[in-house]
Design a protein around this motif. Structure first.
Motif, PDB file in Angstrom:
ATOM      1  N   ASP A 260       0.840  -1.211   0.000  1.00 40.71           N
ATOM      2  CA  ASP A 260       0.000   0.000   0.000  1.00 40.71           C
ATOM      3  C   ASP A 260       0.868   1.252   0.000  1.00 40.71           C
TER       4      ASP A 260
ATOM      5  N   GLN B 207       2.455   1.767  -3.441  1.00 39.15           N
ATOM      6  CA  GLN B 207       1.468   2.272  -4.395  1.00 39.15           C
ATOM      7  C   GLN B 207       1.155   3.743  -4.137  1.00 39.15           C
ATOM      8  N   ALA B 208       1.053   4.127  -2.863  1.00 43.98           N
ATOM      9  CA  ALA B 208       0.791   5.532  -2.530  1.00 43.98           C
ATOM     10  C   ALA B 208       1.976   6.407  -2.948  1.00 43.98           C
ATOM     11  N   THR B 209       3.185   5.907  -2.755  1.00 42.79           N
ATOM     12  CA  THR B 209       4.380   6.655  -3.160  1.00 42.79           C
ATOM     13  C   THR B 209       4.391   6.876  -4.664  1.00 42.79           C
ATOM     14  N   ALA B 210       4.077   5.826  -5.398  1.00 46.40           N
ATOM     15  CA  ALA B 210       4.060   5.934  -6.859  1.00 46.40           C
ATOM     16  C   ALA B 210       3.037   6.964  -7.317  1.00 46.40           C
ATOM     17  N   LYS B 211       1.889   6.966  -6.683  1.00 48.54           N
ATOM     18  CA  LYS B 211       0.819   7.891  -7.070  1.00 48.54           C
ATOM     19  C   LYS B 211       1.153   9.331  -6.701  1.00 48.54           C
ATOM     20  N   ILE B 212       1.603   9.538  -5.478  1.00 51.34           N
ATOM     21  CA  ILE B 212       1.852  10.897  -4.979  1.00 51.34           C
ATOM     22  C   ILE B 212       3.084  11.518  -5.614  1.00 51.34           C
ATOM     23  N   GLN B 213       4.126  10.717  -5.809  1.00 56.09           N
ATOM     24  CA  GLN B 213       5.373  11.250  -6.347  1.00 56.09           C
ATOM     25  C   GLN B 213       5.491  11.099  -7.857  1.00 56.09           C
ATOM     26  N   GLY B 214       4.492  10.472  -8.463  1.00 53.63           N
ATOM     27  CA  GLY B 214       4.510  10.315  -9.912  1.00 53.63           C
ATOM     28  C   GLY B 214       5.620   9.407 -10.405  1.00 53.63           C
ATOM     29  N   THR B 215       5.908   8.368  -9.619  1.00 53.06           N
ATOM     30  CA  THR B 215       6.958   7.419  -9.968  1.00 53.06           C
ATOM     31  C   THR B 215       6.330   6.092 -10.384  1.00 53.06           C
ATOM     32  N   SER B 216       6.934   5.424 -11.320  1.00 54.29           N
ATOM     33  CA  SER B 216       6.390   4.131 -11.758  1.00 54.29           C
ATOM     34  C   SER B 216       6.611   3.085 -10.688  1.00 54.29           C
ATOM     35  N   LEU B 217       5.688   2.133 -10.596  1.00 54.50           N
ATOM     36  CA  LEU B 217       5.797   1.065  -9.606  1.00 54.50           C
ATOM     37  C   LEU B 217       7.049   0.228  -9.823  1.00 54.50           C
TER      38      LEU B 217
END
Length: 209
Positions: free
Chosen positions: A92, A95-105
């Motif tokens: 979780d 996934q939140a990091t990828a969404k908030i920071q705009g980084t690919s999983l």
């Protein structure tokens, strides 16, 4: 530095004024301060209960050595660490990091695997100790924010965690009551507010190497 003056002002309040309540906007500031707390890996593997219900707090008071702060303070913060070791929490977070920071999983997978491996190596007792310590980091932010807002607080370990867990139904939720903090406003009758703060002198507390 105003922060230092505010830290000198605060103390572990022993007696609260039950007629005074924290304003909603200030309560939200306290929550945000906790939200912004540091934590290992940034995971924040804890939940914070903010209890206003007096009937519930009366029950908790009996499990807190009958200390008046539990019912007289404006709010009671209960910091609960996670007891289950699910990797879902790490997933979780990734996934939140990828969404908030705009980084690919894909770029975060290695870090996620590292956290899973690191935490999986802890024994059950090490996990419990580690996860409980995380709540104290969040507690520190609450105490500092209270001092900034001139709101009184009393960090407390003087309670029975197992009874808190039963009363609040925490075990079923994978949570454990680790530390608590009543917050509100000091009573004029609390004579401990007039005691001089006792701290180690800097020459004993610090060492330069």
């Amino acid at each position: 530095m105003r922060l230092l003056e505010n830290l000198k002002w605060r103390y572990a309040t022993k007696k609260f004024d039950p007629s005074k309540n924290i304003r909603d906007k200030d309560l939200e500031k306290l929550k945000e301060a906790i939200q912004l707390s540091v934590s290992s890996y940034g995971l924040q593997l804890y939940k914070v209960l903010v209890i206003e219900n007096q009937k519930l707090r009366t029950q908790l008071k009996k499990a807190s050595w009958d200390q008046s702060q539990i019912t007289d303070a404006s709010h009671l913060f209960v910091f609960c660490n996670y007891t289950d070791r699910s990797e879902k929490y790490i997933d979780d977070y990734i996934q939140a990091t990828a969404k908030i920071q705009g980084t690919s999983l894909d770029k975060l997978t290695v870090y996620g695997d590292f956290m899973k491996k690191s935490l999986s190596q802890k024994t059950d007792s090490e996990w419990i100790s580690w996860s409980e310590k995380q709540t104290y980091l969040a507690l520190s932010n609450l105490l500092t924010a209270c001092a900034e807002l001139k709101i009184d607080a009393c960090p407390m370990e003087g309670f029975e965690p197992d009874k808190y867990n039963d009363i609040l139904g925490l075990k079923e939720k994978g949570l454990n009551a680790a530390v608590i903090a009543p917050v509100g406003f000091r009573s004029e009758d609390d004579h401990t507010q007039f005691r001089k703060k006792v701290r180690k002198p800097k020459e004993l507390l610090f060492q330069s190497l």
